[in-house]
Write an enzyme that holds these catalytic residues in place. Sequence first.
Site, PDB file in Angstrom:
ATOM      1  N   LYS A   1       0.822  -1.185   0.000  1.00 24.77           N
ATOM      2  CA  LYS A   1       0.000   0.000   0.000  1.00 24.77           C
ATOM      3  C   LYS A   1       0.874   1.259   0.000  1.00 24.77           C
ATOM      4  CE  LYS A   1      -3.013  -2.248   3.302  1.00 24.77           C
ATOM      5  NZ  LYS A   1      -3.433  -2.188   4.714  1.00 24.77           N
TER       6      LYS A   1
ATOM      7  N   GLU B   1       7.721   2.313  -6.643  1.00 23.22           N
ATOM      8  CA  GLU B   1       7.892   1.902  -5.236  1.00 23.22           C
ATOM      9  C   GLU B   1       8.030   3.126  -4.350  1.00 23.22           C
ATOM     10  OE1 GLU B   1       7.637   0.045  -2.919  1.00 23.22           O
ATOM     11  OE2 GLU B   1       8.440  -1.964  -3.149  1.00 23.22           O
ATOM     12  N   ASP B   2       7.513   3.015  -3.159  1.00 17.43           N
ATOM     13  CA  ASP B   2       7.709   4.118  -2.214  1.00 17.43           C
ATOM     14  C   ASP B   2       9.125   4.089  -1.650  1.00 17.43           C
ATOM     15  OD1 ASP B   2       6.933   1.743  -1.004  1.00 17.43           O
ATOM     16  OD2 ASP B   2       6.002   2.710   0.705  1.00 17.43           O
TER      17      ASP B   2
ATOM     18  N   ASP C   1      14.358  -0.384   1.112  1.00 14.79           N
ATOM     19  CA  ASP C   1      14.928  -0.427   2.458  1.00 14.79           C
ATOM     20  C   ASP C   1      16.024  -1.488   2.426  1.00 14.79           C
ATOM     21  OD1 ASP C   1      15.172  -0.569   5.287  1.00 14.79           O
ATOM     22  OD2 ASP C   1      13.074  -0.077   5.551  1.00 14.79           O
TER      23      ASP C   1
ATOM     24  N   PHE D   1      13.506   5.222  11.554  1.00 12.93           N
ATOM     25  CA  PHE D   1      12.127   4.803  11.286  1.00 12.93           C
ATOM     26  C   PHE D   1      11.304   5.993  10.831  1.00 12.93           C
ATOM     27  CE2 PHE D   1       8.057   3.062  11.327  1.00 12.93           C
ATOM     28  CZ  PHE D   1       8.268   1.733  11.002  1.00 12.93           C
ATOM     29  N   VAL D   2      11.047   6.047   9.514  1.00 20.60           N
ATOM     30  CA  VAL D   2      10.334   7.189   8.940  1.00 20.60           C
ATOM     31  C   VAL D   2       8.910   6.805   8.555  1.00 20.60           C
ATOM     32  CG1 VAL D   2      12.394   8.382   8.080  1.00 20.60           C
ATOM     33  CG2 VAL D   2      11.282   6.683   6.644  1.00 20.60           C
TER      34      VAL D   2
ATOM     35  N   ASP E   1       4.198   3.691   6.618  1.00 20.69           N
ATOM     36  CA  ASP E   1       3.406   3.515   7.842  1.00 20.69           C
ATOM     37  C   ASP E   1       4.219   2.990   9.013  1.00 20.69           C
ATOM     38  OD1 ASP E   1       3.757   0.821   6.734  1.00 20.69           O
ATOM     39  OD2 ASP E   1       2.241   0.187   8.181  1.00 20.69           O
TER      40      ASP E   1
ATOM     41  N   ARG F   1       0.260   6.916   7.196  1.00 20.57           N
ATOM     42  CA  ARG F   1       0.428   6.941   5.730  1.00 20.57           C
ATOM     43  C   ARG F   1      -0.039   8.271   5.148  1.00 20.57           C
ATOM     44  NH1 ARG F   1       1.566   1.639   3.997  1.00 20.57           N
ATOM     45  NH2 ARG F   1       0.523  -0.021   5.132  1.00 20.57           N
TER      46      ARG F   1
HETATM   47  C1  PRP Z   1       7.401  -1.603   2.340  1.00 23.54           C
HETATM   48  C2  PRP Z   1       7.605  -0.741   1.113  1.00 23.54           C
HETATM   49  C3  PRP Z   1       8.383  -1.644   0.193  1.00 23.54           C
HETATM   50  C4  PRP Z   1       9.139  -2.532   1.138  1.00 23.54           C
HETATM   51  C5  PRP Z   1      10.579  -2.101   1.175  1.00 23.54           C
HETATM   52  O1  PRP Z   1       6.259  -2.367   2.133  1.00 23.54           O
HETATM   53  O2  PRP Z   1       6.400  -0.329   0.563  1.00 23.54           O
HETATM   54  O3  PRP Z   1       7.530  -2.394  -0.626  1.00 23.54           O
HETATM   55  O4  PRP Z   1       8.559  -2.393   2.428  1.00 23.54           O
HETATM   56  O5  PRP Z   1      11.305  -2.818   2.126  1.00 23.54           O
HETATM   57  P1  PRP Z   1      12.532  -3.763   1.749  1.00 23.54           P
HETATM   58  O6  PRP Z   1      13.384  -3.041   0.778  1.00 23.54           O
HETATM   59  O7  PRP Z   1      13.202  -3.955   3.082  1.00 23.54           O
HETATM   60  O8  PRP Z   1      12.000  -5.045   1.235  1.00 23.54           O
HETATM   61  P2  PRP Z   1       5.519  -3.167   3.285  1.00 23.54           P
HETATM   62  O9  PRP Z   1       5.810  -4.615   3.159  1.00 23.54           O
HETATM   63  O10 PRP Z   1       5.788  -2.515   4.604  1.00 23.54           O
HETATM   64  O11 PRP Z   1       4.004  -3.002   2.919  1.00 23.54           O
HETATM   65  P3  PRP Z   1       3.142  -1.653   2.736  1.00 23.54           P
HETATM   66  O12 PRP Z   1       3.623  -1.020   1.472  1.00 23.54           O
HETATM   67  O13 PRP Z   1       1.744  -2.137   2.642  1.00 23.54           O
HETATM   68  O14 PRP Z   1       3.388  -0.760   3.941  1.00 23.54           O
END
Ligand code: PRP
Length: 191
Positions: free
Chosen positions: A50, A109-110, A113, A162-163, A169, A175
């Site tokens: 999301k 992608e947002d 990480d 932690f942002v 979120d 969000r």
């Molecule tokens: C977050 C974000 C990326 C992923 C990045 O999604 O949207 O898709 O984590 O992290 P990584 O590089 O460590 O794999 P999340 O699984 O938290 O789901 P969300 O988008 O619904 O918050």
Amino acid sequence: MSDGSWYDADIKQVIISETEIKDKIDELAKQVAADHESVPGGLLLVCVLKGAVMFMADFSRALGRCGPPAELEFMAVSSYGQGTTSSGVVRILKDLDRDIAGRHVIVVEDIVDSGLTLSWLLKYLESREAASVEVVALFRKPGAVKVQVPVRYVGFDIPNEFVVGYGLDFAERYRELPYVGILKPEVYTRT
Ligand code: PRP
């Protein structure tokens, strides 16, 4: 930066303002448009829900003003659960609705990480025989990387803290913040 909203009390520091986000998205859209001026069949934008929903909405409209035609697709995958660090376990919660064979795909992608989600996703999209797969990520945490992934377009490199906000979120909250801020540690240690 603070506008007196309920969430301001939980934010230690705003690191990217609403205006900076908007300007960066316009810049990314112009770069993507310039690099894909005459892409056959237009672009297929794949949003990873999301977290990327805000970015997809703003990026696709910015691209619409300067780029080739684009179609919008959505996937949902999960790698975090309710915690604050990546688990490395990726589950498909919602798959693509269409065949992407032969299409030029841009993953929207947002945040990158650890890179684990994207690493898995790129292999998955390539296995569906896309003609090309590239990534635009609004945020990246270079200090958190566990696996290197090719991200052609990056908005902001941010600290390994932690942002939250602009789609990011903590336990499904924050969000809707228009900016990106560092969450106060007492917020995630009290739950
Ligand atoms: C977050 C974000 C990326 C992923 C990045 O999604 O949207 O898709 O984590 O992290 P990584 O590089 O460590 O794999 P999340 O699984 O938290 O789901 P969300 O988008 O619904 O918050």
